[in-house]
Design an enzyme around this catalytic site. Structure first.
Site, PDB file in Angstrom:
ATOM      1  N   ASP A  34       0.785  -1.246   0.000  1.00  0.00           N
ATOM      2  CA  ASP A  34       0.000   0.000   0.000  1.00  0.00           C
ATOM      3  C   ASP A  34       0.812   1.290   0.000  1.00  0.00           C
ATOM      4  O   ASP A  34       0.429   2.282   0.642  1.00  0.00           O
ATOM      5  CB  ASP A  34      -0.945   0.010   1.197  1.00  0.00           C
ATOM      6  N   GLU A  82      -4.770  -0.734  -1.605  1.00  0.00           N
ATOM      7  CA  GLU A  82      -6.089  -0.811  -0.992  1.00  0.00           C
ATOM      8  C   GLU A  82      -7.014   0.170  -1.693  1.00  0.00           C
ATOM      9  O   GLU A  82      -6.656   1.324  -1.919  1.00  0.00           O
ATOM     10  CB  GLU A  82      -6.033  -0.468   0.497  1.00  0.00           C
ATOM     11  N   LYS A 142      -6.789  -4.856  -3.424  1.00  0.00           N
ATOM     12  CA  LYS A 142      -7.534  -5.478  -2.335  1.00  0.00           C
ATOM     13  C   LYS A 142      -8.552  -4.488  -1.773  1.00  0.00           C
ATOM     14  O   LYS A 142      -8.280  -3.295  -1.655  1.00  0.00           O
ATOM     15  CB  LYS A 142      -6.567  -5.932  -1.229  1.00  0.00           C
ATOM     16  N   THR A 171       0.152   0.483   6.534  1.00  0.00           N
ATOM     17  CA  THR A 171       0.754   0.823   7.798  1.00  0.00           C
ATOM     18  C   THR A 171       1.079  -0.460   8.560  1.00  0.00           C
ATOM     19  O   THR A 171       0.398  -1.471   8.412  1.00  0.00           O
ATOM     20  CB  THR A 171      -0.179   1.700   8.672  1.00  0.00           C
ATOM     21  N   THR A 172       2.145  -0.387   9.378  1.00  0.00           N
ATOM     22  CA  THR A 172       2.653  -1.580  10.051  1.00  0.00           C
ATOM     23  C   THR A 172       1.578  -2.280  10.869  1.00  0.00           C
ATOM     24  O   THR A 172       1.485  -3.511  10.872  1.00  0.00           O
ATOM     25  CB  THR A 172       3.821  -1.207  10.983  1.00  0.00           C
ATOM     26  N   VAL A 174      -1.716  -2.119  10.600  1.00  0.00           N
ATOM     27  CA  VAL A 174      -2.991  -2.459   9.947  1.00  0.00           C
ATOM     28  C   VAL A 174      -2.747  -3.408   8.765  1.00  0.00           C
ATOM     29  O   VAL A 174      -2.707  -4.620   8.929  1.00  0.00           O
ATOM     30  CB  VAL A 174      -3.765  -1.182   9.530  1.00  0.00           C
ATOM     31  N   CYS A 175      -2.551  -2.870   7.567  1.00  0.00           N
ATOM     32  CA  CYS A 175      -2.474  -3.727   6.391  1.00  0.00           C
ATOM     33  C   CYS A 175      -1.223  -4.594   6.355  1.00  0.00           C
ATOM     34  O   CYS A 175      -1.267  -5.743   5.896  1.00  0.00           O
ATOM     35  CB  CYS A 175      -2.573  -2.881   5.125  1.00  0.00           C
TER      36      CYS A 175
END
Length: 244
Positions: A34, A82, A142, A171-172, A174-175
């Site tokens: 992302d 995303e 996604k 982000t570390t 989350v995704c």
């Protein structure tokens, strides 16, 4: 650092030398999560959420070094984005509400300077120029956090014979973490590159990194950028020597 060691076919990492079987080979893929304008550029989605962009941009030069190393070795590279359909038919009402629950009042699908936020085909949805994919590097679109959720990512990995993932991006917490956990559940061994990741809140970034290394490496291992590049460059030299 606990558990650090280095062999000719491994990466200095925590809590163990990665990969565990010392098979650092073309079955290892780089996954860039992302790195989109919506998360890294002014006027994008994250900017409207009210978070600073400096942490999101800090990993760019480190990811670029990794990307160049994988390209030199001709090892697999995957990018993810995303985003949602223009008609929002793949977006839940809760997620739409959640995305607008910020001081700007704007969220997914709303108009911004880079187009509609997190909508496929808009400028904000695209990958930043510094890390733009080249031919042969699949882009996984996604609709949620995980690169495995409602995508063909797992199929592409299997067809390329990929068994190990080097993961970077945002982000570390989350995704990146969701993808890493899903990969681990699918039997893929993961390495998170410390300088190659970022979160909107520093404490969340640190916690997400620490979670990977608990219980002997519950989700994989964590390494610094220089240690990863040292191992990859060594493989490159050895490969070149064999061809001479």
């Amino acid at each position: 650092m606990k558990g650090k060691s280095l062999s000719s076919t491994g990466i200095l990492a925590e809590p163990y030398q990665w990969p565990h079987d010392s098979d650092l080979s073309p079955s290892t893929a780089l996954v860039i999560i992302d790195m989109q304008n919506d998360f890294c550029s002014p006027g994008g989605y994250l900017d409207h959420q009210g978070y600073p962009l400096e942490p999101m941009r800090a990993p760019i030069p480190h990811i670029l070094r990794l990307l160049e190393a994988f390209r030199r070795l001709k090892w697999p590279v995957f990018h993810t984005r995303e985003g949602h359909r223009a008609d929002l038919s793949d977006l839940t009402t809760r997620e739409l509400f959640r995305s607008r629950n910020n001081p700007s009042g704007l969220g997914i699908g709303d108009q911004g300077p880079l187009g509609r936020l997190l909508i496929r085909g808009e400028k904000g949805h695209d990958i930043i120029p510094e890390l733009y994919p080249i031919a042969g590097e699949p882009v996984i679109d996604k609709p949620g956090r995980s690169a495995f959720g409602y995508t063909d990512f797992e199929l592409l990995l299997r067809l390329k014979g990929v068994k190990k993932l080097v993961i970077v991006g945002v982000t570390t917490d989350v995704c990146v973490h969701t993808t890493l956990r899903d990969a681990d559940d699918r039997g893929l061994e993961c390495l998170l590159v410390r300088e190659g990741c970022a979160a909107s809140v520093g404490a969340l970034n640190d916690a997400a990194i620490e979670m990977v290394t608990t219980e002997g490496g519950i989700f994989g291992a964590v390494a610094g950028i220089d240690d990863v590049l040292t191992a990859l460059e060594k493989i490159g030299r050895e490969t070149t020597a064999k061809l001479l």
